[in-house]
Motif scaffolding. Structure first.
Motif, mmCIF file in Angstrom:
data_model
loop_
_atom_site.group_PDB
_atom_site.id
_atom_site.type_symbol
_atom_site.label_atom_id
_atom_site.label_comp_id
_atom_site.label_asym_id
_atom_site.label_seq_id
_atom_site.Cartn_x
_atom_site.Cartn_y
_atom_site.Cartn_z
ATOM 1 N N GLN A 145 14.440 22.791 -7.011
ATOM 2 C CA GLN A 145 15.837 23.180 -6.814
ATOM 3 C C GLN A 145 16.729 21.961 -6.598
ATOM 4 N N GLU A 146 16.126 20.849 -6.170
ATOM 5 C CA GLU A 146 16.874 19.620 -5.930
ATOM 6 C C GLU A 146 16.817 18.647 -7.100
ATOM 7 N N ASP A 147 15.731 18.700 -7.881
ATOM 8 C CA ASP A 147 15.522 17.697 -8.921
ATOM 9 C C ASP A 147 14.568 18.265 -9.970
ATOM 10 N N SER A 148 14.682 17.766 -11.187
ATOM 11 C CA SER A 148 13.777 18.204 -12.264
ATOM 12 C C SER A 148 12.482 17.390 -12.279
ATOM 13 N N GLU A 149 12.384 16.411 -11.376
ATOM 14 C CA GLU A 149 11.176 15.590 -11.260
ATOM 15 C C GLU A 149 10.712 15.653 -9.810
ATOM 16 N N ILE A 150 9.413 15.822 -9.609
ATOM 17 C CA ILE A 150 8.924 15.873 -8.231
ATOM 18 C C ILE A 150 7.704 14.981 -8.055
ATOM 19 N N LEU A 151 7.435 14.671 -6.789
ATOM 20 C CA LEU A 151 6.322 13.819 -6.411
ATOM 21 C C LEU A 151 5.472 14.586 -5.405
ATOM 22 N N ILE A 152 4.172 14.580 -5.627
ATOM 23 C CA ILE A 152 3.232 15.229 -4.717
ATOM 24 C C ILE A 152 2.364 14.130 -4.114
ATOM 25 N N GLU A 153 2.430 13.993 -2.778
ATOM 26 C CA GLU A 153 1.778 12.865 -2.114
ATOM 27 C C GLU A 153 0.782 13.336 -1.063
ATOM 28 N N SER A 154 -0.275 12.556 -0.921
ATOM 29 C CA SER A 154 -1.242 12.840 0.127
ATOM 30 C C SER A 154 -0.605 12.614 1.498
ATOM 31 N N ASP A 168 0.577 27.906 -0.315
ATOM 32 C CA ASP A 168 1.976 27.501 -0.160
ATOM 33 C C ASP A 168 2.432 26.494 -1.214
ATOM 34 N N PHE A 169 1.531 26.122 -2.120
ATOM 35 C CA PHE A 169 1.818 25.036 -3.062
ATOM 36 C C PHE A 169 2.948 25.400 -4.027
ATOM 37 N N GLU A 170 2.876 26.588 -4.662
ATOM 38 C CA GLU A 170 3.896 26.969 -5.650
ATOM 39 C C GLU A 170 5.278 27.092 -5.029
ATOM 40 N N ALA A 171 5.345 27.623 -3.817
ATOM 41 C CA ALA A 171 6.647 27.740 -3.142
ATOM 42 C C ALA A 171 7.245 26.361 -2.883
ATOM 43 N N ALA A 172 6.398 25.396 -2.537
ATOM 44 C CA ALA A 172 6.877 24.033 -2.306
ATOM 45 C C ALA A 172 7.402 23.416 -3.599
ATOM 46 N N LEU A 173 6.717 23.668 -4.726
ATOM 47 C CA LEU A 173 7.202 23.172 -6.014
ATOM 48 C C LEU A 173 8.576 23.741 -6.319
ATOM 49 N N LYS A 188 0.843 -1.202 0.000
ATOM 50 C CA LYS A 188 0.000 0.000 0.000
ATOM 51 C C LYS A 188 0.876 1.249 0.000
ATOM 52 N N THR A 189 0.431 2.288 -0.750
ATOM 53 C CA THR A 189 1.150 3.558 -0.828
ATOM 54 C C THR A 189 0.160 4.713 -0.777
ATOM 55 N N ALA A 190 0.675 5.919 -0.553
ATOM 56 C CA ALA A 190 -0.167 7.115 -0.542
ATOM 57 C C ALA A 190 -0.590 7.472 -1.972
ATOM 58 N N THR A 191 -1.686 8.208 -2.103
ATOM 59 C CA THR A 191 -2.091 8.762 -3.392
ATOM 60 C C THR A 191 -1.062 9.803 -3.824
ATOM 61 N N SER A 192 -0.657 9.783 -5.092
ATOM 62 C CA SER A 192 0.411 10.689 -5.524
ATOM 63 C C SER A 192 0.208 11.190 -6.945
ATOM 64 N N VAL A 193 0.881 12.314 -7.241
ATOM 65 C CA VAL A 193 0.915 12.917 -8.576
ATOM 66 C C VAL A 193 2.371 13.221 -8.886
ATOM 67 N N TYR A 194 2.752 13.031 -10.141
ATOM 68 C CA TYR A 194 4.143 13.191 -10.561
ATOM 69 C C TYR A 194 4.239 14.344 -11.552
ATOM 70 N N LEU A 195 5.269 15.205 -11.391
ATOM 71 C CA LEU A 195 5.466 16.330 -12.310
ATOM 72 C C LEU A 195 6.922 16.414 -12.755
ATOM 73 N N LYS A 247 7.865 16.526 -2.887
ATOM 74 C CA LYS A 247 9.203 15.954 -2.713
ATOM 75 C C LYS A 247 9.959 15.916 -4.038
ATOM 76 N N PRO A 248 11.278 16.149 -4.000
ATOM 77 C CA PRO A 248 12.088 15.800 -5.177
ATOM 78 C C PRO A 248 11.989 14.299 -5.403
ATOM 79 N N ASN A 249 11.917 13.894 -6.650
ATOM 80 C CA ASN A 249 11.773 12.469 -6.939
ATOM 81 C C ASN A 249 13.065 11.698 -6.694
ATOM 82 N N ASN A 250 14.200 12.345 -6.934
ATOM 83 C CA ASN A 250 15.491 11.679 -6.789
ATOM 84 C C ASN A 250 16.365 12.461 -5.815
#
Length: 323
Positions: free
Chosen positions: A187-196, A177-182, A130-137, A159-162
């Motif tokens: 800044q750490e990675d070109s791929e990110i994960l957004i999780e519940s 606060d969503f855009e600031a978190a993105l 089982k995992t949390a609901t997530s979206v990838y960008l 979260k940064p993906n890598n």
């Protein structure tokens, strides 16, 4: 004749200082009666062996050797203590495979898979984890903020993906606060994960190979003083790490079974430390660390100690089994 062991540390990511701390702990606990350990810095601007006097000797990348006093030294084994790239994402391990030098980590493919949070979660789901609901960008992707938040809800994590050590992770409590978190994650990675957000007890589960067996170490409960288990909580004393965890026998059995099942299903080897959050008695998988911290503050050495395994014995077993 004693085998030469390269303890590689550093790396190319924000985690390089933590890696050097971990690497020095590993170096200090390798049995000098059995092995000749060497401190090896793998950094963006240099690959060097550092001796007791801080003198540096450049690594010959053609065969991963050094020359000291006109004598060439080859390495029989590599102890990989690089958090982040290129040690934890598999790149360096593929290089050692080409040179036929054994190492402490899992093979390069498993390292690359588990380092990529999205891919690891996707594979974990296929094995019934089982995992949390997530979206990838990806950086530059068009996105609909309201659509994403309607799927994952608030609060959520970005979260940064890598990346590791909680670099670039934000907990988003409000839509503003969503855009600031993105921005922080990108800044750490070109791929990110957004999780519940999963509201439950967080635990860390070490799974290792020891004495030719795959074992689950005593489970650690994470109680962060901060909003989540961030960098401060991990490395600056802003958390309680309670081992064994204050969980029910049913929870312990469920998370131990899930962690070991995932380790074996992914064909892992070496050390791993997986994070889970309980919703009632069900563990939800967050991520797997395949080069866990080895500092005095790190969880896996603490767990091994409670299991009656000294750090020196753990390192010796790893080297002997691999060689």
């Amino acid at each position: 004749m004693k085998k030469n062991v390269a303890v590689v540390m550093g790396g190319y990511s924000s985690e390089y200082k933590i890696s050097i701390k971990s690497g020095n702990v590993v170096f200090n606990h390798i049995d000098k009666e059995l092995y000749n350990p060497f401190i090896v810095y793998i950094l963006e601007n240099k690959w060097v062996v550092v001796d007791n006097n801080e003198k540096e000797y450049s690594i010959n990348k053609h065969d991963f050797s050094i020359e000291i006093a006109n004598k060439k030294i080859n390495f029989d084994f590599v102890f990989n203590v690089i958090h982040g790239t290129p040690g934890e994402d598999g790149k360096l391990l593929a290089y050692f495979d080409l040179l036929n030098i054994p190492y402490s980590s899992a093979p390069f493919y498993q390292m690359a898979l588990t380092f990529n949070k999205r891919d690891c979660l996707s594979v974990a789901k296929t094995y019934g984890i089982k995992t949390a609901t997530s979206v990838y960008l990806n950086q530059g992707d068009a996105y609909d903020k309201k659509e994403i938040l309607s799927k994952v809800g608030l609060p959520c994590f970005v979260k940064p993906n890598n990346a590791g050590s909680s670099f670039g992770i934000s907990k988003v409590n409000e839509e503003k606060d969503f855009e600031a978190a993105l921005k922080t994650a990108f800044q750490e990675d070109s791929e990110i994960l957004i999780e519940s957000f999963l509201n439950g007890t967080e635990v860390s589960v070490g799974v290792i190979q020891y004495k030719n067996d795959t074992i689950v170490l005593p489970i650690t409960e994470i109680v962060s003083e901060n909003d989540f288990f961030d960098y401060e909580a991990k490395y600056m004393g802003k958390s309680q790490e309670i081992t064994p965890a204050r969980i029910t026998e049913n929870q312990k059995n469920n998370v131990s079974k899930a962690a070991k099942h995932l380790y074996k299903s992914l064909n892992m080897s070496g050390f791993s430390r997986s994070e889970f959050i309980f919703i009632d008695d069900e563990p939800y998988f967050l991520e797997m660390n395949t080069v866990p911290g080895m500092t005095e503050a790190s969880l896996l050495p603490q767990q091994a100690s409670i299991a009656g395994i000294s750090l020196s014995d753990l390192l010796t077993d790893t080297i002997q089994r691999s060689i």
